[in-house]
Enzyme design. Structure first.
Site, mmCIF file in Angstrom:
data_model
loop_
_atom_site.group_PDB
_atom_site.id
_atom_site.type_symbol
_atom_site.label_atom_id
_atom_site.label_comp_id
_atom_site.label_asym_id
_atom_site.label_seq_id
_atom_site.Cartn_x
_atom_site.Cartn_y
_atom_site.Cartn_z
ATOM 1 N N SER A 7 0.844 -0.963 -0.152
ATOM 2 C CA SER A 7 -0.184 0.037 0.286
ATOM 3 C C SER A 7 0.835 1.411 0.164
ATOM 4 C CB SER A 7 -0.822 -0.074 0.585
ATOM 5 O OG SER A 7 -1.451 0.757 1.209
ATOM 6 N N HIS A 39 -2.738 7.628 -4.867
ATOM 7 C CA HIS A 39 -2.543 6.159 -4.034
ATOM 8 C C HIS A 39 -2.850 4.943 -5.023
ATOM 9 C CE1 HIS A 39 -5.627 3.037 -2.591
ATOM 10 N NE2 HIS A 39 -4.975 3.591 -1.178
ATOM 11 N N GLY A 65 -5.425 -5.411 14.543
ATOM 12 C CA GLY A 65 -4.078 -4.856 15.694
ATOM 13 C C GLY A 65 -3.100 -4.843 14.899
ATOM 14 N N GLY A 66 -2.941 -4.147 13.740
ATOM 15 C CA GLY A 66 -1.879 -3.483 12.662
ATOM 16 C C GLY A 66 -0.739 -2.725 13.520
ATOM 17 N N HIS A 113 -5.996 7.407 -16.819
ATOM 18 C CA HIS A 113 -6.781 5.856 -16.987
ATOM 19 C C HIS A 113 -6.880 5.227 -18.213
ATOM 20 C CE1 HIS A 113 -10.449 6.850 -14.431
ATOM 21 N NE2 HIS A 113 -9.782 8.111 -13.773
ATOM 22 N N VAL A 118 -2.140 -3.080 -3.534
ATOM 23 C CA VAL A 118 -2.662 -4.419 -4.376
ATOM 24 C C VAL A 118 -2.470 -5.449 -2.873
ATOM 25 C CG1 VAL A 118 -1.530 -4.119 -7.033
ATOM 26 C CG2 VAL A 118 -0.316 -4.703 -4.648
ATOM 27 N N ARG A 119 -3.762 -6.178 -2.972
ATOM 28 C CA ARG A 119 -3.255 -7.394 -1.664
ATOM 29 C C ARG A 119 -3.359 -8.340 -2.081
ATOM 30 N NH1 ARG A 119 -7.066 -3.050 -1.343
ATOM 31 N NH2 ARG A 119 -9.063 -3.438 -1.114
ATOM 32 N N HIS A 157 -20.436 12.689 2.892
ATOM 33 C CA HIS A 157 -20.948 13.656 3.636
ATOM 34 C C HIS A 157 -20.484 15.510 2.504
ATOM 35 C CE1 HIS A 157 -16.929 12.827 4.343
ATOM 36 N NE2 HIS A 157 -16.848 13.387 4.751
#
Length: 304
Positions: free
Chosen positions: A96, A110, A262-263, A149, A113-114, A179
């Site tokens: 990330s 930003h 818990g990272g 793009h 990839v995961r 919002h």
């Protein structure tokens, strides 16, 4: 989805190489400052490598994280869309990054990839890929958005004509500040829960997206990084960075997953800009470059 257990170690090798590649490209573009590296471990299982370039000539802050974590139970943010997986053990790994430039004419970028795998004894593992990238300009140019793009579309093209339109649309919908009634930037790609193909094809798609990031971003940086700017542009950049903070802390799934699992907080919140400002009920001057961001760019468009 396939019954064969995916090669999670191959994914890890790719992601570590991707982190190296992106850091090398960003440091070379900055030309002044190197990345500082912080290796960390997690008591519940796993760890990662955080790299941060701070106070550079071109980049005010650039962070590129690698992590591989595991646990005995998926956190709520990961099982919310798949309640049948709640309580399974998991492995999650990814790269990330967030890049905050110094020059307001250079956009923030930003990428993530995961890969996730959820396992339970006596059952086949359930796996999926996710990720994408998006662009957040302050003083946008249409040709820059088209390049971004077009590169994203070319990364998707080998996998079907429907892939880019679907993941471009998902990105527009995901990176939307409800919002505020506006998109975070000009979008790009977003995909999650990807196991529509077999593991090898899905992994190849993730690599295509990850490998295309520097092709999409670095030319935009080099094109704009020497453009003159002053206090007006700087103050607008700091104001718009507030939208970035709002999204990451209120809506971003990755932030929620990291905190709920818990990272490592320092690595999770590395994505936030070093300086930011909010101003009550600020409005751009009609007809200004700032106003065109709102009127022409902060809503979904066909950039191709």
């Amino acid at each position: 989805m396939t019954a064969a257990k995916p090669d999670i170690d191959a994914v890890e090798r790719y992601l570590l190489g991707l982190q190296d590649h992106i850091c090398d490209a960003i440091a070379a573009t900055d030309g002044q400052t190197a990345f500082a590296e912080d290796r960390w471990s997690r008591a519940e299982g796993g760890g990662g490598i955080t790299r941060v370039l701070a106070d550079g000539a071109v980049f005010e802050k650039a962070g590129v994280n690698y992590s591989r974590v595991s646990g005995t139970s998926l956190p709520p943010s990961a099982s919310a869309h798949r309640p049948e997986l709640a309580g399974r053990g998991f492995s999650a790994l990814g790269v990330s990054l967030v890049i905050h430039p110094r020059n307001p004419y250079v956009p923030t970028a930003h990428m993530n990839v995961r890969f996730f795998m959820a396992e339970r004894e006596g059952a086949e593992p359930v796996w999926w890929f996710g990720g994408g990238y998006d662009l957040t300009p302050y003083y946008p140019y249409e040709e820059d958005c088209r390049h971004w793009h077009r590169t994203a579309q070319q990364a998707c093209a080998p996998f079907g004509e429907d892939v880019y339109p679907a993941y471009k649309k998902w990105c527009d919908e995901y990176f939307f500040l409800k919002h505020r009634g506006e998109t975070r930037g000009v979008g790009g790609l977003f995909f999650d829960d990807l196991n529509r193909w077999d593991f090898d094809t899905s992994f190849a798609f993730q690599r295509s997206v990850g490998d295309s990031f520097t092709e999409a971003y670095v030319p935009l940086v080099r094109k704009r990084m020497a453009q003159p700017w002053g206090e007006r542009e700087r103050q607008f950049q700091l104001y718009r960075r507030g939208r970035y903070v709002e999204f990451n802390l209120v809506f971003d799934r990755g932030t929620l997953f990291g905190l709920q699992s818990g990272g490592r907080t320092e690595s999770i919140l590395m994505s936030l800009p070093p300086l930011v400002r909010w101003e009550y009920d600020w409005k751009p001057e009609p007809g200004s470059h700032e106003a065109s961001l709102y009127s022409d760019f902060l809503h979904p468009r066909d950039w191709l």
